[in-house]
Design a protein around this motif. Structure first.
Motif, short mmCIF file in Angstrom:
data_model
loop_
_atom_site.label_atom_id
_atom_site.label_comp_id
_atom_site.label_asym_id
_atom_site.label_seq_id
_atom_site.Cartn_x
_atom_site.Cartn_y
_atom_site.Cartn_z
N MET A 1 18.42 1.92 14.69
CA MET A 1 16.98 1.93 14.41
C MET A 1 16.66 0.86 13.36
SD MET A 1 14.59 5.12 13.13
CE MET A 1 14.88 6.01 14.66
N ASN A 2 15.59 0.12 13.58
CA ASN A 2 15.21 -0.97 12.69
C ASN A 2 14.13 -0.47 11.72
OD1 ASN A 2 14.60 -3.34 11.43
ND2 ASN A 2 13.80 -4.39 13.22
N PHE A 3 14.46 -0.49 10.43
CA PHE A 3 13.52 -0.01 9.42
C PHE A 3 12.75 -1.16 8.77
CE2 PHE A 3 16.69 3.36 9.66
CZ PHE A 3 15.89 4.48 9.78
N GLU A 4 12.96 -2.39 9.23
CA GLU A 4 12.26 -3.54 8.67
C GLU A 4 10.84 -3.64 9.23
OE1 GLU A 4 13.30 -5.71 6.38
OE2 GLU A 4 15.21 -4.63 6.15
N LEU A 5 10.00 -4.35 8.50
CA LEU A 5 8.68 -4.66 9.03
C LEU A 5 8.82 -5.58 10.24
CD1 LEU A 5 6.79 -5.44 5.69
CD2 LEU A 5 6.71 -3.31 7.00
N THR A 6 7.88 -5.49 11.16
CA THR A 6 7.88 -6.39 12.30
C THR A 6 7.57 -7.81 11.83
OG1 THR A 6 5.53 -6.12 12.78
CG2 THR A 6 7.05 -4.51 13.77
N GLU A 7 7.77 -8.77 12.71
CA GLU A 7 7.46 -10.16 12.34
C GLU A 7 5.99 -10.32 11.97
OE1 GLU A 7 8.70 -13.00 15.21
OE2 GLU A 7 10.81 -12.38 15.18
N ASP A 8 5.11 -9.67 12.72
CA ASP A 8 3.68 -9.76 12.41
C ASP A 8 3.37 -9.15 11.05
OD1 ASP A 8 3.16 -11.04 14.79
OD2 ASP A 8 2.48 -9.23 15.83
N GLN A 9 3.99 -8.01 10.76
CA GLN A 9 3.75 -7.37 9.47
C GLN A 9 4.32 -8.19 8.31
OE1 GLN A 9 5.62 -3.67 10.42
NE2 GLN A 9 3.82 -2.83 11.45
N GLN A 10 5.47 -8.82 8.54
CA GLN A 10 6.04 -9.69 7.52
C GLN A 10 5.14 -10.90 7.27
OE1 GLN A 10 10.06 -10.65 8.64
NE2 GLN A 10 10.71 -8.52 8.66
N GLU A 11 4.52 -11.41 8.32
CA GLU A 11 3.61 -12.54 8.16
C GLU A 11 2.36 -12.12 7.38
OE1 GLU A 11 2.16 -16.24 8.11
OE2 GLU A 11 4.16 -15.63 8.75
N ILE A 12 1.87 -10.92 7.64
CA ILE A 12 0.73 -10.40 6.88
C ILE A 12 1.11 -10.32 5.40
CG2 ILE A 12 -0.67 -8.34 6.45
CD1 ILE A 12 -0.52 -7.81 9.51
N LYS A 13 2.31 -9.84 5.12
CA LYS A 13 2.77 -9.70 3.75
C LYS A 13 2.88 -11.06 3.06
CE LYS A 13 6.38 -7.44 1.01
NZ LYS A 13 5.48 -6.43 0.39
N ARG A 14 3.47 -12.04 3.76
CA ARG A 14 3.61 -13.38 3.18
C ARG A 14 2.25 -14.00 2.90
NH1 ARG A 14 8.04 -13.74 6.89
NH2 ARG A 14 6.64 -14.57 8.49
N THR A 15 1.34 -13.86 3.86
CA THR A 15 0.00 -14.43 3.68
C THR A 15 -0.72 -13.78 2.50
OG1 THR A 15 -0.17 -14.88 6.06
CG2 THR A 15 -2.23 -14.81 4.80
N ALA A 16 -0.62 -12.45 2.42
CA ALA A 16 -1.28 -11.74 1.33
C ALA A 16 -0.68 -12.12 -0.02
CB ALA A 16 -1.18 -10.24 1.55
N ARG A 17 0.66 -12.22 -0.10
CA ARG A 17 1.30 -12.57 -1.37
C ARG A 17 0.86 -13.96 -1.83
NH1 ARG A 17 5.97 -10.87 -4.15
NH2 ARG A 17 5.37 -8.84 -3.28
N GLU A 18 0.80 -14.91 -0.89
CA GLU A 18 0.41 -16.27 -1.24
C GLU A 18 -1.06 -16.34 -1.65
OE1 GLU A 18 0.23 -20.76 0.75
OE2 GLU A 18 1.23 -19.12 1.81
N LEU A 19 -1.92 -15.73 -0.85
CA LEU A 19 -3.35 -15.81 -1.13
C LEU A 19 -3.68 -15.12 -2.45
CD1 LEU A 19 -6.30 -15.38 1.27
CD2 LEU A 19 -6.26 -14.05 -0.83
N LEU A 20 -3.19 -13.91 -2.64
CA LEU A 20 -3.52 -13.17 -3.85
C LEU A 20 -2.86 -13.78 -5.08
CD1 LEU A 20 -3.28 -9.57 -2.36
CD2 LEU A 20 -5.36 -10.76 -3.07
N GLY A 21 -1.69 -14.39 -4.89
CA GLY A 21 -1.07 -15.07 -6.01
C GLY A 21 -1.93 -16.21 -6.54
#
Length: 340
Positions: free
Chosen positions: A1-21
């Motif tokens: 079972m994969n407990f990681e975020l999906t690629e789309d969710q990881q992209e959302i996270k990266r975008t949010a971290r960069e923008l909010l930073g």
């Protein structure tokens, strides 16, 4: 079972971290908090990206990406203590989508998903809901009553809202008097569970930022010619912060998954997530202030914003003790049902 975020969710996270930073630096947070207002430019940018509607169904103008994706955004917003009405807006949208009538969904969800209207959500205790995030100037407020199992929708202009100053000046809070509003048809308990998971996700971000800031500080601060992070007592406290953060993250994202995939398991999962995250938020941010030493207690240090946000989030929708008690009751009921 994969407990990681999906690629789309990881992209959302990266975008949010960069923008909010870039857009929600501590300087921006301090400026908005001191002025007692939200960052309107940041809020416009978030609405242009469609973030308030990330979990709202596509048929109502949202992106329909689910609760896990919403929690990814809330974690990043908590990481920066971003001064926006995002939390209240998405909590109101969740409540209306999952417990509202067809007419209520059509009336409010497109406006909330686009950011045209902001929202708020609170739990009634007695004759009012205390310290409701984002209630001042909200276009719509949803109040849930755990005692009666009901929920009601109040239009912001008609609701009795008293703005309340709190220790968390990065967010506006209000006391909302319980009045007759439009009843929501759905189960108030399930609506509160979804809200609890969202708040837990924000607390995960608060804990992670407290940990990151503390590690940076203890690696740089020297005493007796060596970094204070080399001292065993400091390492033990930082390790506990990591445990607090990862434990709250695991329980929160499991609860977010149940909200979409196995809603019959949401009640127990939400209680566990909010209990862990509430304790973790207070513990991790308190440790961050202590490990920063004397400077951590000062107004000029930024770690106090995290501590204050954690105190309010931890108490909102019930503290850790209340959610542990509910988790115990639910687990006992499940066990009794299995035995029968």
């Amino acid at each position: 079972m994969n407990f990681e975020l999906t690629e789309d969710q990881q992209e959302i996270k990266r975008t949010a971290r960069e923008l909010l930073g870039n857009r929600a630096s501590w300087e921006k947070v301090r400026e908005a908090a001191t002025a007692g207002r939200y960052d309107e430019a940041l809020w416009r940018e978030l609405t242009e990206l469609g973030w308030p509607g990330i979990a709202v169904g596509e048929e109502h103008g949202g992106q329909g990406l689910g609760t896990v994706a919403l929690c990814v955004l809330l974690e990043e917003l908590g990481y920066t203590c971003a001064p926006t009405p995002f939390l209240g807006t998405v909590l109101a949208a969740q409540a209306i989508e999952h417990a509202g009538s067809t007419r209520q969904r059509e009336r409010w969800l497109p406006a909330l998903a686009s950011g045209e209207a902001t929202g708020a959500f609170g739990v009634v205790r007695g004759d009012a809901a205390e310290l409701v995030p984002d209630a001042p100037d909200a276009g719509v407020i949803v109040l849930a009553d755990p005692d009666t199992g009901g929920a009601a929708l109040l239009e912001g202009g008609a609701a009795s809202v008293e703005e309340v100053a709190s220790i968390d000046s990065t967010r506006r809070y209000g006391r909302v008097t319980a009045e007759d509003g439009e009843p929501l048809d759905g189960d108030a308990a399930a609506v509160i569970d979804r809200a609890a998971v969202a708040v837990a996700a924000e607390l995960v971000g608060v804990c992670q930022r407290a940990l990151d800031m503390t590690l940076d500080y203890v690696k740089d601060r020297k005493q007796f010619g060596v970094p204070v992070g080399s001292f065993q007592a400091v390492q033990h406290r930082a390790a506990q912060m990591l445990l607090d953060t990862e434990g709250s993250r695991s329980t929160t994202y499991f609860a977010a998954w149940t909200a979409d995939a196995e809603p019959e398991r949401l009640a127990l999962a939400a209680a566990m997530a909010k209990a862990w995250a509430s304790d973790a938020g207070r513990s991790a941010t308190g440790a961050a202030i202590q490990l920063h030493g004397g400077v951590g207690f000062t107004w000029e240090a930024d770690v106090h914003w995290l501590f204050k946000r954690a105190q309010l989030d931890a108490a909102f929708l019930g503290g850790a003790g209340a959610h542990r008690a509910r988790a115990a009751q639910l687990a006992a009921a499940d066990r009794a049902a299995a035995v029968r």
